[in-house]
Write an enzyme that holds these catalytic residues in place. Structure first.
Site, PDB file in Angstrom:
ATOM      1  N   ASP A  67       3.422 -22.887   7.428  1.00 54.30           N
ATOM      2  CA  ASP A  67       4.777 -22.342   7.392  1.00 54.30           C
ATOM      3  C   ASP A  67       5.778 -23.222   8.139  1.00 54.30           C
ATOM      4  OD1 ASP A  67       3.644 -21.798   9.862  1.00 54.30           O
ATOM      5  OD2 ASP A  67       3.683 -19.638   9.647  1.00 54.30           O
ATOM      6  N   GLU A 143       4.663 -11.371   6.786  1.00 53.34           N
ATOM      7  CA  GLU A 143       4.962 -10.234   7.645  1.00 53.34           C
ATOM      8  C   GLU A 143       4.446  -8.928   7.029  1.00 53.34           C
ATOM      9  OE1 GLU A 143       5.864 -10.796  10.561  1.00 53.34           O
ATOM     10  OE2 GLU A 143       7.891 -11.586  10.782  1.00 53.34           O
TER      11      GLU A 143
HETATM   12  C1  GLP Z   1       3.750 -17.749  14.376  1.00 52.99           C
HETATM   13  C2  GLP Z   1       3.094 -18.487  13.231  1.00 52.99           C
HETATM   14  C3  GLP Z   1       1.715 -17.947  12.943  1.00 52.99           C
HETATM   15  C4  GLP Z   1       0.918 -17.814  14.234  1.00 52.99           C
HETATM   16  C5  GLP Z   1       1.625 -16.841  15.154  1.00 52.99           C
HETATM   17  C6  GLP Z   1       0.878 -16.591  16.450  1.00 52.99           C
HETATM   18  O1  GLP Z   1       4.408 -16.613  13.994  1.00 52.99           O
HETATM   19  N1  GLP Z   1       3.878 -18.428  12.056  1.00 52.99           N
HETATM   20  O2  GLP Z   1       1.067 -18.800  12.016  1.00 52.99           O
HETATM   21  O3  GLP Z   1      -0.368 -17.372  13.952  1.00 52.99           O
HETATM   22  O4  GLP Z   1       2.888 -17.422  15.445  1.00 52.99           O
HETATM   23  O5  GLP Z   1       1.351 -17.420  17.470  1.00 52.99           O
HETATM   24  P1  GLP Z   1       0.628 -17.605  18.860  1.00 52.99           P
HETATM   25  O6  GLP Z   1      -0.611 -18.369  18.586  1.00 52.99           O
HETATM   26  O7  GLP Z   1       1.607 -18.396  19.702  1.00 52.99           O
HETATM   27  O8  GLP Z   1       0.377 -16.247  19.392  1.00 52.99           O
END
Ligand code: GLP
Length: 259
Positions: A67, A143
């Protein structure tokens, strides 16, 4: 679904890196789907270390990131493009032409999604997809919703996600309202999937994803339907899994279960 419970972040990261290494040994032209966020940083560090020691060769590996924020480009420190070069690509011997990223600066978001989907198709799909998970159960930027989005698409970020992810933005006002994300359909077509989660804050999302019904309100729950999905969790992220681990409250040692 396979569950690997690790005692801490280091062990989770090592376990994940070892599995990626095994995949690259078996298939040096691996098409690898990659995630951003804090969670995979330890795995990326470990992959860089292994690459420097000659244990893993990225020469022919092809990557597709999951993404990107709309409105952010490679020079923006908060973009996923920038993140990936900082945390992985500049530390390994991958070829620039083998790195695929969504263009957050595109003037034609829908066209960009189609281009990306086509590129994944041309590469014969993702062999191994790495995922993190959002506090609300999102994977990539898919989402919670009333339907599972299929292909790469334009996303309106939820307030929850904007609030949590704004921790990465010095100037909170720069936090985008939209993003581009590979869809659930494309993720589910990956031959194998590994999801990582390490904090207590993820425990509820993990429990709902593994023990709850498959529903688009918890996007990660769809992984229950994948024939080769593995979750590598720290004991903190797994602490809500009462039904599965009822008898072993303490699983500080590496535990491995099929659910
Ligand atoms: C973002 C990304 C996701 C990721 C999520 C969790 O929203 N788009 O792909 O899994 O964050 O992030 P973190 O690993 O910092 O908790």
């Amino acid at each position: 679904m396979e569950l690997i419970i690790t005692k801490d972040y280091k062990e989770m990261s090592q376990q994940a890196a070892v599995l990626v290494n095994a995949h690259v040994i078996v298939n040096p032209k691996l098409v690898l789907g990659l995630a951003t966020g804090n969670t995979p940083i330890g795995m990326y560090k470990e992959l860089i270390r292994m690459n420097k020691k000659g244990m893993i060769d990225f020469t022919n590996v092809v990557t597709f990131n999951l993404d990107e924020y709309l409105g952010l480009g490679p020079k923006d420190k908060e973009s996923y493009h920038y993140f990936m070069f900082q945390n992985l690509f500049s530390g390994i011997n991958i070829k620039r032409r083998n790195i695929n990223l969504l263009n957050g600066l595109t003037k034609d978001p829908n066209g960009e999604c189609e281009r990306y989907e086509e590129a994944i198709r041309k590469a014969d799909g993702i062999d191994l997809q790495i995922l993190g998970i959002g506090h609300n159960g999102h994977i990539g930027f898919n989402e919670p919703s009333d339907v599972f989005p299929t292909a790469t698409h334009v996303v309106a970020l939820s307030e929850d996600t904007r609030q949590i992810n704004s921790k990465f933005f010095k100037d909170k006002r720069k936090m985008p309202t939209g993003a581009l994300s590979v869809g659930i359909g494309t993720i589910m077509k990956a031959k194998e999937i590994i999801l990582l989660a390490n904090t207590k804050q993820k425990a509820e999302a993990i429990t709902m994803a593994i023990e709850g019904p498959v529903r688009p309100q918890v996007p990660a729950s769809v992984l229950q339907l994948h024939s080769k999905a593995t979750m590598i969790l720290t004991s903190q992220a797994a602490e809500g899994l009462g039904r599965i681990f009822k008898k072993s409250k303490k699983f500080s040692l590496l535990a491995h279960k099929t659910v």
